[in-house]
Design an enzyme around this catalytic site. Structure first.
Site, short mmCIF file in Angstrom:
data_model
loop_
_atom_site.label_atom_id
_atom_site.label_comp_id
_atom_site.label_asym_id
_atom_site.label_seq_id
_atom_site.Cartn_x
_atom_site.Cartn_y
_atom_site.Cartn_z
N GLU A 309 0.83 -1.24 0.07
CA GLU A 309 -0.03 0.14 -0.10
C GLU A 309 0.78 1.16 -0.08
O GLU A 309 0.58 2.02 0.78
CB GLU A 309 -0.86 0.13 1.11
CG GLU A 309 -2.21 -1.06 1.11
CD GLU A 309 -3.08 -0.92 2.16
OE1 GLU A 309 -2.54 -0.32 3.29
OE2 GLU A 309 -4.31 -1.19 2.05
N ASP A 382 -8.80 -8.37 3.54
CA ASP A 382 -8.66 -7.26 4.46
C ASP A 382 -9.87 -7.10 5.66
O ASP A 382 -10.53 -6.48 5.72
CB ASP A 382 -8.51 -5.85 3.87
CG ASP A 382 -7.99 -4.97 4.69
OD1 ASP A 382 -7.43 -5.26 5.83
OD2 ASP A 382 -8.02 -3.83 4.28
N GLU A 410 -12.67 -1.51 11.91
CA GLU A 410 -12.44 -0.94 10.80
C GLU A 410 -13.89 -1.01 9.82
O GLU A 410 -14.64 -0.17 9.34
CB GLU A 410 -11.58 -1.00 10.15
CG GLU A 410 -11.37 -0.34 8.78
CD GLU A 410 -10.04 -0.54 8.03
OE1 GLU A 410 -9.19 -1.22 8.57
OE2 GLU A 410 -9.78 -0.16 6.78
#
Ligand code: GCW
Length: 734
Positions: A309, A382, A410
């Site tokens: 990332e 993820d 998240e």
């Protein structure tokens, strides 16, 4: 409790009880004598209930802000602690026993440090009269176990208790300016923008409380800064602060680790390169390691997000992950330090993001030093509400692999939604990889049961901030707790974890009488329904967010809170947009990862690979993860896929409404603060669940062109409104 109520309630209660007595006398005169006895019993129970409610209204009225977590003050009974040695850790052990003893009043507990072959690492031998361990920390963990068992009413037999993993670590995604990436409970407890290097008394207090909470559930390590790391963490000023933190954490057995930026030699050290093969770079890391260990002699090691990332890494210099990890491992080796190297890698060019970590890391199996562990997220994408386990857990034979779970929510409603994540982690740990035949579960592939491993570890991305209750949502504390308990014992059941946590977090001190009625009433009317709510909560979130294997259909990719299956701004890389994942079109929905598609199934061992590949044997919970299916595909229930999707979304909404009812019903058993906080959050969650349902059904309906089944509540939102007003703005602040 306000004085006026204290004065008036007893008289109200007296009046109410007297009224019931009169009612009983009046009524029994009018009824069949045979029924009199049972009638009297019922009325007596009613009286008892009212007394109980009164009692609970008093105990429930104590102020509770959640700061004490599951370690709430208890009225301790006297105990004598016998221990021939002394040290900071042992004096904590002694103090905990004296402050929390719930066993026989006046009992003696003997703490003995001596070698015992049956005890491993931080383990201990527990008995009703004492604790034996190889180390002081073993004693401390034994003390917490003993106190927990006393509090939850579990028996203490003579037994050995060993941890599943050597390293049980929290990863804090805390930035040096005090913000927290994916943090929903206030700023960092470690870092701040103003006066960053001043260590205050309140810093020390919070770090100590944090360390104690971790120790109480067996967590023995912490990475103090974000994996998206700043090179500054390795500067002298920050290292001095790290030393101060480490000193507070140490007596509680919490080892300090840091995340590092791979290009620190260039950015901080001024070198021309950070190439891991460059002698100057190698030397820079060696010198840095020496500096760190001179400050923190028991420093744990580095966590590294590299070539991932946008973070720099060895690949920027034409080197492999193994080259990068080994160079760092060599620098820490003389001091016993460890490198946790993350496998969270994917590039926009790959046809299937889910395959990439495996493709990059499996060829490197056996090429890592023995003080490197590969840290792998539970699923291949993820931290989604549901993913199959990452195939990497069943792939590496010569390189230790450690699971990374995300405690911070998240993708599961931040600190707004009540979602108990233990069931999700249990599902992952108990998944069978078939690496060495049946029974090669993720837990066994990572805890050293299948291949001998020099180090074993498990990580959880923390949900902790400066909020008074640490985690934002009172029930999010249960996820911190559950992570610690599963890291200690990866075979634990979520049911037991929830039971323990509820018992310790909500059972009021004043209930600790020997009154059986009070305890039975509390169990029946609080513990059982709340436990059920927790155990159902993750499946509810899957239902209202992304059922049947759907994944990554969030809005605003930076936020990951509300729905956004439509989200695909021009020029955004496709693997950062939901349509890449759901693949909905007029023919159907789902990501084809079968042999005819991207062949991600091939990364699993048989019989799983074949089971996932075949639509008739693929578990329905993963259906759209592995298959692209027609809207009218006939499900096992006999319904069409479209209808089944609709019913799942609807069920999710109904489940959250059910949680609201459950919570409202337990009001007499909870203090006002926590009751109100959770009630407000559940309202938000229900509003959000309805938005999720409406958004996803109305959006996908454009492709399915099929009606929403009649018996399902009609949408109350319009799709264009939802798209125009993201959920951040529509949720009430709480
Ligand atoms: O899920 C993604 C998050 C990023 C995070 C990254 C990672 C720390 O959205 O915020 O970065 O994973 O795990 O590295």
């Amino acid at each position: 409790m306000p004085l006026v109520l204290l004065v008036t309630l007893p008289s109200l209660l007296f009046a109410q009880t007297a009224k019931i007595k009169i009612d009983i006398q009046r009524t029994i005169g009018e009824i069949d004598p045979k029924k009199k006895r049972s009638f009297i019993t019922i009325m007596k129970m009613k009286t008892i209930n009212i007394i109980l409610l009164f009692f609970l209204s008093i105990v429930g009225a104590n102020a509770e802000d959640g700061h004490q977590l599951w370690l709430r003050n208890k009225k301790a009974l006297p105990v004598t602690v016998v221990c021939s040695k002394n040290s900071p850790t042992l004096s904590i052990a002694r103090q905990e026993l004296q402050q929390g003893w719930q066993g026989k009043a006046g009992a003696s507990v003997v703490l003995t440090i001596k070698n015992d072959k049956a005890i491993k690492g931080d383990g201990f031998r527990l008995s009703a009269v004492g604790i034996t361990a190889d180390t002081e920390l073993g004693i401390l963990y034994g003390v917490y176990e003993l106190l927990r068992r006393q509090q939850t009413g579990e028996t203490v037999n003579d037994e050995i208790v060993n941890p599943s993993y050597e390293i049980r670590i929290l990863n804090h995604w805390d930035n040096l300016n005090g913000s927290i990436e994916r943090g929903y409970a206030g700023p960092s407890i470690f870092w701040r923008k103003e006066n960053p290097f001043v260590v205050t008394d309140s810093d020390r207090v919070i770090w100590r409380q944090y360390a104690r909470a971790n120790a109480s559930i067996g967590i023995n390590s912490a990475v103090l800064n974000n994996v998206n790391a700043s090179q500054l963490i390795l500067s002298a000023d920050y290292l001095t602060r790290v030393k101060a933190i480490a000193e507070i954490l140490r007596p509680y057995g919490v080892k300090t680790y840091l995340s590092i930026k791979f290009t620190s030699p260039a950015l901080l050290g001024g070198l021309k390169t950070s190439d891991p093969m460059d002698p100057e770079v190698i030397n820079w890391w060696r010198v840095k390691a020496k500096e760190i260990y001179s400050l923190i002699p028991d420093f744990g090691g580095f966590l590294v997000k590299a070539s991932s990332e946008g973070q720099p890494g060895p690949q920027d210099y034409g080197r492999t992950h193994a080259d990068g990890a080994n160079m760092l491992a060599d620098a820490l080796k003389p001091y016993g330090g460890i490198i946790m190297w993350r496998a969270f890698v994917y590039s926009p060019n790959d046809k299937d993001r889910a395959k990439q970590a495996y493709n990059e890391f499996v060829p490197l199996d056996g090429k890592f030093r023995d003080n490197v562990i590969i840290q792998v997220k539970n699923g291949p994408i993820d931290f989604q509400p549901r993913e199959p386990f990452s195939p990497l857990f069943g792939a590496m034979k010569k390189t230790p692999v450690m699971p990374e779970f995300q405690i911070t929510q998240e993708y599961l409603g931040h600190s707004k939604h009540l979602v108990f994540l233990s069931t999700m982690w249990e599902e992952c740990l108990q998944s069978d990889t078939y690496q060495q035949g049946k029974g090669s579960t993720v837990s066994r592939c990572t805890d050293g049961s299948i291949y001998p491993q020099k180090h074993t570890a498990i990580a959880g991305v923390a949900n902790i901030g400066l909020d008074t209750n640490w985690c934002g949502h009172d029930f999010a504390q249960a996820n911190w707790y559950a992570f610690g308990r599963l890291a200690w014992n990866n075979q634990l059941k979520s049911e037991q974890i929830a039971h323990e946590w509820i018992r310790m977090t909500f059972y009021a001190d004043s209930l600790q009488s020997n009154n059986e009625n009070v305890a039975a009433d509390w169990n029946q009317n609080f513990l059982i329904p709340i436990k059920q709510m927790m155990l159902d909560s993750r499946e509810a979130a899957v239902n209202y967010m992304m059922p049947l294997g759907l994944h990554h259909i969030f809005s605003m990719m930076q936020d990951h809170y509300g729905p956004g299956p439509w989200f695909a701004p021009p020029r955004m890389r496709p693997d950062w947009t939901p349509p890449y994942y759901h693949q909905a079109d007029s023919n159907g929905i789902g990501f084809d990862r079968t042999k005819k598609g991207t062949d991600a199934v091939e990364q699993y061992h048989d019989p799983l690979a074949s089971a996932f590949n075949d639509v008739s044997t693929c578990p329905e919970i993963y259906l759209l993860w592995f298959h692209h299916l027609a809207w009218n595909y006939k499900m096992k229930s006999g319904k069409s896929l479209w209808d089944e999707i609709c019913y799942h979304y609807d069920r999710g909404v109904q489940q959250v409404r059910g949680f609201q009812k459950t919570w409202d019903k337990v009001k007499p058993y909870v203090d006002k603060e926590r009751f109100t906080n959770v009630q407000r959050k559940l309202r938000t969650q229900t509003i959000n669940a309805v938005v999720w349902k409406d958004a996803c059904l109305l959006y996908f309906q454009q492709f399915s062109r099929m009606p929403i089944p009649d018996d399902i509540e009609r949408p109350v939102n319009n799709l264009d409104d939802i798209i125009a007003n993201d959920m951040t703005r529509r949720r009430p602040t709480n």
